[in-house]
Motif scaffolding. Sequence first.
Motif, mmCIF file in Angstrom:
data_model
loop_
_atom_site.group_PDB
_atom_site.id
_atom_site.type_symbol
_atom_site.label_atom_id
_atom_site.label_comp_id
_atom_site.label_asym_id
_atom_site.label_seq_id
_atom_site.Cartn_x
_atom_site.Cartn_y
_atom_site.Cartn_z
ATOM 1 N N ALA A 116 36.463 32.777 29.578
ATOM 2 C CA ALA A 116 36.111 31.448 29.067
ATOM 3 C C ALA A 116 37.203 30.920 28.144
ATOM 4 O O ALA A 116 37.538 29.729 28.192
ATOM 5 C CB ALA A 116 34.772 31.517 28.324
ATOM 6 N N PHE A 117 37.766 31.788 27.308
ATOM 7 C CA PHE A 117 38.844 31.366 26.406
ATOM 8 C C PHE A 117 40.066 30.929 27.196
ATOM 9 O O PHE A 117 40.660 29.877 26.933
ATOM 10 C CB PHE A 117 39.207 32.523 25.464
ATOM 11 N N LEU A 118 40.444 31.721 28.196
ATOM 12 C CA LEU A 118 41.646 31.423 28.962
ATOM 13 C C LEU A 118 41.458 30.224 29.888
ATOM 14 O O LEU A 118 42.410 29.493 30.160
ATOM 15 C CB LEU A 118 42.050 32.645 29.784
ATOM 16 N N ALA A 119 40.236 30.011 30.369
ATOM 17 C CA ALA A 119 39.993 28.989 31.392
ATOM 18 C C ALA A 119 40.262 27.583 30.905
ATOM 19 O O ALA A 119 40.491 26.679 31.719
ATOM 20 C CB ALA A 119 38.552 29.085 31.898
ATOM 21 N N SER A 120 40.251 27.367 29.599
ATOM 22 C CA SER A 120 40.529 26.030 29.077
ATOM 23 C C SER A 120 42.000 25.840 28.732
ATOM 24 O O SER A 120 42.391 24.766 28.276
ATOM 25 C CB SER A 120 39.666 25.755 27.836
ATOM 26 N N ARG A 121 42.833 26.892 28.981
ATOM 27 C CA ARG A 121 44.232 26.822 28.589
ATOM 28 C C ARG A 121 45.205 26.916 29.762
ATOM 29 O O ARG A 121 46.315 26.397 29.691
ATOM 30 C CB ARG A 121 44.543 27.939 27.580
ATOM 31 N N VAL A 122 44.813 27.584 30.826
ATOM 32 C CA VAL A 122 45.713 27.796 31.956
ATOM 33 C C VAL A 122 45.871 26.501 32.744
ATOM 34 O O VAL A 122 44.880 25.883 33.142
ATOM 35 C CB VAL A 122 45.171 28.910 32.873
ATOM 36 N N LEU A 123 47.122 26.102 32.980
ATOM 37 C CA LEU A 123 47.383 24.908 33.783
ATOM 38 C C LEU A 123 47.428 25.236 35.267
ATOM 39 O O LEU A 123 46.992 24.446 36.103
ATOM 40 C CB LEU A 123 48.697 24.256 33.353
ATOM 41 N N GLY A 124 47.978 26.384 35.585
ATOM 42 C CA GLY A 124 48.069 26.795 36.984
ATOM 43 C C GLY A 124 48.570 28.221 37.055
ATOM 44 O O GLY A 124 49.030 28.789 36.061
ATOM 45 N N GLN A 125 48.473 28.817 38.237
ATOM 46 C CA GLN A 125 48.974 30.170 38.421
ATOM 47 C C GLN A 125 49.093 30.463 39.912
ATOM 48 O O GLN A 125 48.455 29.798 40.743
ATOM 49 C CB GLN A 125 48.032 31.199 37.788
ATOM 50 N N TYR A 126 49.944 31.429 40.226
ATOM 51 C CA TYR A 126 49.987 31.938 41.592
ATOM 52 C C TYR A 126 49.171 33.215 41.599
ATOM 53 O O TYR A 126 49.526 34.192 40.942
ATOM 54 C CB TYR A 126 51.424 32.200 42.046
ATOM 55 N N GLU A 127 48.058 33.202 42.307
ATOM 56 C CA GLU A 127 47.157 34.347 42.342
ATOM 57 C C GLU A 127 47.662 35.366 43.359
ATOM 58 O O GLU A 127 47.622 35.137 44.562
ATOM 59 C CB GLU A 127 45.748 33.891 42.705
ATOM 60 N N LEU A 128 48.116 36.507 42.842
ATOM 61 C CA LEU A 128 48.665 37.558 43.699
ATOM 62 C C LEU A 128 47.586 38.361 44.394
ATOM 63 O O LEU A 128 47.780 38.844 45.510
ATOM 64 C CB LEU A 128 49.512 38.513 42.850
ATOM 65 N N PHE A 129 46.450 38.516 43.737
ATOM 66 C CA PHE A 129 45.457 39.462 44.223
ATOM 67 C C PHE A 129 44.171 38.726 44.590
ATOM 68 O O PHE A 129 43.442 38.256 43.715
ATOM 69 C CB PHE A 129 45.196 40.533 43.167
ATOM 70 N N LEU A 130 43.929 38.635 45.884
ATOM 71 C CA LEU A 130 42.746 37.966 46.410
ATOM 72 C C LEU A 130 41.879 38.984 47.149
ATOM 73 O O LEU A 130 42.385 39.979 47.666
ATOM 74 C CB LEU A 130 43.145 36.847 47.376
ATOM 75 N N PRO A 131 40.566 38.738 47.208
ATOM 76 C CA PRO A 131 39.718 39.621 48.018
ATOM 77 C C PRO A 131 40.212 39.634 49.461
ATOM 78 O O PRO A 131 40.684 38.616 49.975
ATOM 79 C CB PRO A 131 38.334 38.963 47.912
ATOM 80 N N PRO A 132 40.148 40.782 50.148
ATOM 81 C CA PRO A 132 40.643 40.852 51.528
ATOM 82 C C PRO A 132 39.898 39.890 52.445
ATOM 83 O O PRO A 132 38.695 39.675 52.301
ATOM 84 C CB PRO A 132 40.397 42.317 51.925
ATOM 85 N N ASP A 133 40.636 39.296 53.377
ATOM 86 C CA ASP A 133 40.056 38.377 54.346
ATOM 87 C C ASP A 133 39.735 39.157 55.621
ATOM 88 O O ASP A 133 40.647 39.694 56.258
ATOM 89 C CB ASP A 133 41.048 37.248 54.636
ATOM 90 N N PRO A 134 38.463 39.243 56.004
ATOM 91 C CA PRO A 134 38.110 40.024 57.202
ATOM 92 C C PRO A 134 38.836 39.560 58.459
ATOM 93 O O PRO A 134 39.135 40.367 59.339
ATOM 94 C CB PRO A 134 36.594 39.804 57.328
ATOM 95 N N SER A 135 39.158 38.268 58.549
ATOM 96 C CA SER A 135 39.846 37.756 59.735
ATOM 97 C C SER A 135 41.324 38.079 59.734
ATOM 98 O O SER A 135 41.991 38.023 60.765
ATOM 99 C CB SER A 135 39.657 36.235 59.831
ATOM 100 N N GLY A 136 41.866 38.399 58.540
ATOM 101 C CA GLY A 136 43.296 38.680 58.437
ATOM 102 C C GLY A 136 44.169 37.451 58.542
ATOM 103 O O GLY A 136 45.389 37.549 58.625
#
Length: 364
Positions: A116-136
């Motif tokens: 909650a603290f960080l969510a009001s401060r981050v402008l953007g980010q490149y998310e490296l780690f995402l849940p696996p996609d079953p379809s690939g």
Amino acid sequence: MQVIDWDLAVATGTRLVRPGPQVSREEARQAVVELRRLSREAEGHVRDFTKIEADAPPQPATIVDRPGWIKANADGFRVVLEPLTDRMANRRNPPPAIVTAVGSRITGVEVGAVLAFLASRVLGQYELFLPPDPSGEAPTGRLTLVAPNIVHAERELGVNTRDFRLWVCLHEETHRVQFTGVPWLREYVRSQMTEFLLASDLDLPTLFERLRQAADAVADAVRGGDSSLLDAIQSDEQKVILDRLTAVMTLVEGHGDFVMDAVGPAVVPTVAEIRGKFHHRREGGSRLDRTLRRLLGIDLKMKQYAEGSAFVRAVVDAAGMDGFNKVWTSPETLPTQAEFADPAAWIARVVHPPNELSSRAAAN
């Protein structure tokens, strides 16, 4: 075994996060449309300037609100922490179920409060780690822009909205180009993070000692000291690994800042004004805000921006962009902590290694 109750973390973070700026439905729609367009424009500028090419086709930026950012990062943390969770679940003498259940809820609330603290401060980010996609078929990473925070920042700073949004996109698109254009980089960061987690001391006496040290760090930070939670909870082995992680993140963050400012004058007319006001904003905030930033290591990230950007600028000035891009050859060509303060030493080791100089001399 669930170490953190992620559903509770998301619910807590969503409940605690402050609302975004007041905007009409049409203003919100226009901001989303423009951020998506500018992210695509920024990608072209970044690729042309950095000379980093990627096989992966560009993906549209994902635009989220603050609760959306909390949900996305909870999913990412869950992926990052999976090796540690698996290890704890496979121990010979796991803790009683009631202890695990209570502990996971406590940590869920704590993680939610941090998000909650960080969510009001981050402008953007490149998310490296995402849940696996079953379809690939889904990309392995995702560029996320937090629209309410960008709107809030541009209003607070009183800057040109189009210029500020493109300026932010330049930095975040640089990270996407780095991690999609350098094949080994994402896996290197992932492996170092996994190694860091698995180096944790998991026996109860050590865990309680770590918690005591964390409490001391909080008390020291509130009194105005320099303690951080990262310093308190590390083992000696983890500190060595964290040095490697800090080095690579200093490089990618500094490279992002350098590209943002180098490309900016040509495509962002008010970049000097934006940079000046934004730098002042980074250093501001209430005493509580500064304390939390120090505890969570955010001030360390600000230092990384400055050190990394200075290193990149010095190398590009001395060896050109092609010379600098040798940094992406392998983990062995990453700068060490000492080389960030001495770019000439990195140039001598990587751009003009001793065996290359000897070969040139023999040829002449």
